[in-house]
Scaffold this motif. Structure first.
Motif, mmCIF file in Angstrom:
data_model
loop_
_atom_site.group_PDB
_atom_site.id
_atom_site.type_symbol
_atom_site.label_atom_id
_atom_site.label_comp_id
_atom_site.label_asym_id
_atom_site.label_seq_id
_atom_site.Cartn_x
_atom_site.Cartn_y
_atom_site.Cartn_z
ATOM 1 N N ALA A 74 55.444 78.370 -15.986
ATOM 2 C CA ALA A 74 55.845 79.735 -16.348
ATOM 3 C C ALA A 74 54.882 80.746 -15.724
ATOM 4 O O ALA A 74 55.317 81.779 -15.204
ATOM 5 N N GLU A 75 53.580 80.439 -15.764
ATOM 6 C CA GLU A 75 52.603 81.324 -15.139
ATOM 7 C C GLU A 75 52.854 81.422 -13.640
ATOM 8 O O GLU A 75 52.783 82.504 -13.055
ATOM 9 N N ALA A 76 53.168 80.281 -13.008
ATOM 10 C CA ALA A 76 53.459 80.286 -11.573
ATOM 11 C C ALA A 76 54.715 81.104 -11.290
ATOM 12 O O ALA A 76 54.767 81.855 -10.306
ATOM 13 N N ALA A 77 55.712 80.980 -12.164
ATOM 14 C CA ALA A 77 56.948 81.752 -11.980
ATOM 15 C C ALA A 77 56.675 83.248 -12.109
ATOM 16 O O ALA A 77 57.195 84.053 -11.328
ATOM 17 N N VAL A 78 55.849 83.631 -13.075
ATOM 18 C CA VAL A 78 55.488 85.043 -13.249
ATOM 19 C C VAL A 78 54.750 85.530 -12.006
ATOM 20 O O VAL A 78 55.012 86.631 -11.498
ATOM 21 N N ASP A 79 53.841 84.714 -11.496
ATOM 22 C CA ASP A 79 53.094 85.078 -10.295
ATOM 23 C C ASP A 79 54.042 85.235 -9.098
ATOM 24 O O ASP A 79 53.939 86.194 -8.331
ATOM 25 N N LEU A 80 54.983 84.294 -8.953
ATOM 26 C CA LEU A 80 55.961 84.390 -7.864
ATOM 27 C C LEU A 80 56.817 85.648 -8.013
ATOM 28 O O LEU A 80 57.127 86.304 -7.019
ATOM 29 N N LYS A 81 57.181 85.975 -9.237
ATOM 30 C CA LYS A 81 57.971 87.188 -9.459
ATOM 31 C C LYS A 81 57.171 88.420 -9.053
ATOM 32 O O LYS A 81 57.708 89.329 -8.419
ATOM 33 N N ARG A 82 55.879 88.445 -9.423
ATOM 34 C CA ARG A 82 55.015 89.558 -9.006
ATOM 35 C C ARG A 82 54.966 89.659 -7.487
ATOM 36 O O ARG A 82 55.080 90.744 -6.914
ATOM 37 N N GLN A 83 54.815 88.505 -6.826
ATOM 38 C CA GLN A 83 54.768 88.491 -5.365
ATOM 39 C C GLN A 83 56.090 88.988 -4.782
ATOM 40 O O GLN A 83 56.099 89.738 -3.801
ATOM 41 N N LEU A 84 57.209 88.565 -5.382
ATOM 42 C CA LEU A 84 58.528 88.991 -4.904
ATOM 43 C C LEU A 84 58.682 90.511 -5.032
ATOM 44 O O LEU A 84 59.164 91.172 -4.107
ATOM 45 N N VAL A 85 58.258 91.047 -6.178
ATOM 46 C CA VAL A 85 58.338 92.498 -6.383
ATOM 47 C C VAL A 85 57.481 93.206 -5.325
ATOM 48 O O VAL A 85 57.913 94.200 -4.731
ATOM 49 N N ALA A 86 56.288 92.678 -5.065
ATOM 50 C CA ALA A 86 55.404 93.282 -4.061
ATOM 51 C C ALA A 86 56.055 93.212 -2.676
ATOM 52 O O ALA A 86 56.011 94.180 -1.906
ATOM 53 N N LEU A 87 56.678 92.065 -2.371
ATOM 54 C CA LEU A 87 57.350 91.928 -1.065
ATOM 55 C C LEU A 87 58.524 92.895 -0.942
ATOM 56 O O LEU A 87 58.735 93.501 0.114
ATOM 57 N N LYS A 88 59.283 93.050 -2.023
ATOM 58 C CA LYS A 88 60.407 93.998 -1.992
ATOM 59 C C LYS A 88 59.896 95.424 -1.791
ATOM 60 O O LYS A 88 60.477 96.200 -1.030
ATOM 61 N N THR A 89 58.805 95.751 -2.462
ATOM 62 C CA THR A 89 58.210 97.082 -2.302
ATOM 63 C C THR A 89 57.759 97.274 -0.857
ATOM 64 O O THR A 89 58.021 98.316 -0.245
ATOM 65 N N ASP A 90 57.083 96.247 -0.315
ATOM 66 C CA ASP A 90 56.638 96.322 1.089
ATOM 67 C C ASP A 90 57.842 96.477 2.013
ATOM 68 O O ASP A 90 57.816 97.271 2.958
ATOM 69 N N ARG A 91 58.896 95.706 1.766
ATOM 70 C CA ARG A 91 60.107 95.791 2.589
ATOM 71 C C ARG A 91 60.700 97.193 2.511
ATOM 72 O O ARG A 91 61.052 97.791 3.544
ATOM 73 N N ASP A 92 60.778 97.745 1.300
ATOM 74 C CA ASP A 92 61.318 99.101 1.130
ATOM 75 C C ASP A 92 60.460 100.123 1.873
ATOM 76 O O ASP A 92 60.984 101.028 2.534
ATOM 77 N N ASP A 93 59.125 99.958 1.760
ATOM 78 C CA ASP A 93 58.217 100.868 2.464
ATOM 79 C C ASP A 93 58.409 100.757 3.970
ATOM 80 O O ASP A 93 58.466 101.777 4.682
ATOM 81 N N LEU A 94 58.513 99.521 4.474
ATOM 82 C CA LEU A 94 58.719 99.328 5.914
ATOM 83 C C LEU A 94 60.063 99.899 6.359
ATOM 84 O O LEU A 94 60.160 100.493 7.440
ATOM 85 N N GLN A 95 61.080 99.716 5.521
ATOM 86 C CA GLN A 95 62.399 100.262 5.857
ATOM 87 C C GLN A 95 62.336 101.797 5.910
ATOM 88 O O GLN A 95 62.894 102.415 6.821
ATOM 89 N N THR A 96 61.647 102.404 4.958
ATOM 90 C CA THR A 96 61.493 103.865 4.943
ATOM 91 C C THR A 96 60.757 104.323 6.199
ATOM 92 O O THR A 96 61.167 105.289 6.862
ATOM 93 N N MET A 97 59.673 103.612 6.544
ATOM 94 C CA MET A 97 58.928 103.972 7.754
ATOM 95 C C MET A 97 59.797 103.790 8.993
ATOM 96 O O MET A 97 59.800 104.633 9.911
ATOM 97 N N SER A 98 60.567 102.694 9.037
ATOM 98 C CA SER A 98 61.448 102.428 10.173
ATOM 99 C C SER A 98 62.512 103.515 10.290
ATOM 100 O O SER A 98 62.798 104.009 11.393
ATOM 101 N N ASP A 99 63.095 103.883 9.148
ATOM 102 C CA ASP A 99 64.113 104.945 9.154
ATOM 103 C C ASP A 99 63.499 106.257 9.644
ATOM 104 O O ASP A 99 64.111 106.981 10.438
ATOM 105 N N ALA A 100 62.282 106.560 9.206
ATOM 106 C CA ALA A 100 61.615 107.799 9.620
ATOM 107 C C ALA A 100 61.331 107.756 11.115
ATOM 108 O O ALA A 100 61.546 108.751 11.830
ATOM 109 N N ARG A 101 60.866 106.644 11.633
ATOM 110 C CA ARG A 101 60.601 106.525 13.071
ATOM 111 C C ARG A 101 61.891 106.640 13.875
ATOM 112 O O ARG A 101 61.913 107.273 14.926
ATOM 113 N N SER A 102 62.958 105.969 13.369
ATOM 114 C CA SER A 102 64.248 106.054 14.071
ATOM 115 C C SER A 102 64.721 107.496 14.124
ATOM 116 O O SER A 102 65.184 107.972 15.179
ATOM 117 N N ALA A 103 64.601 108.216 13.007
ATOM 118 C CA ALA A 103 65.010 109.626 12.970
ATOM 119 C C ALA A 103 64.162 110.441 13.934
ATOM 120 O O ALA A 103 64.680 111.288 14.683
#
Length: 122
Positions: A74-103
């Motif tokens: 369960a602790e490992a699952a919570v840790d993986l979920k935290r990592q997934l949330v961080a990765l999604k945030t990073d992906r969203d940030d990269l997508q925002t930066m990519s969209d801004a650069r494309s614009a």
């Protein structure tokens, strides 16, 4: 005669007492045998309870180990979920930066095209 009768009566009474004592001894022996049988049954039951207790203790240890294992999972699952949330945030940030650069690139291309058109008209 009278002494003989008294002696025979006393002997007869003594024999009756002896027979009664034998009967009492036999009855006591039966009680002792019964008590021994009950004691043997109780010893078996105590041994069975000990075996059952040991089995329960083993089950409890196994259950405890499984609980600890599940807690770690369960602790490992919570840790993986935290990592997934961080990765999604990073992906969203990269997508925002990519969209801004494309614009910005599209604006730059439009500006260059406009400049090229203006330069070619001169």
């Amino acid at each position: 005669t009278r002494a003989r009768e008294e002696g025979e009566a006393a002997l007869s009474a003594a024999r009756a007492d002896a027979a009664a004592l034998v009967d009492e001894r036999d009855e006591l022996a039966r009680h002792i045998d019964d008590a021994d049988a009950v004691a043997a049954t109780l010893r078996r039951q105590v041994a069975d309870l000990g075996t059952e207790r040991d089995a329960h203790e083993l089950d409890a240890k196994k259950s405890g180990r499984r609980v600890r294992e599940l807690e770690r999972e369960a602790e490992a699952a919570v840790d993986l979920k935290r990592q997934l949330v961080a990765l999604k945030t990073d992906r969203d940030d990269l997508q925002t930066m990519s969209d801004a650069r494309s614009a910005a690139l599209h604006r730059r291309v439009a500006t260059l095209e406009a400049e090229l058109t203006e330069a070619s008209q001169r």
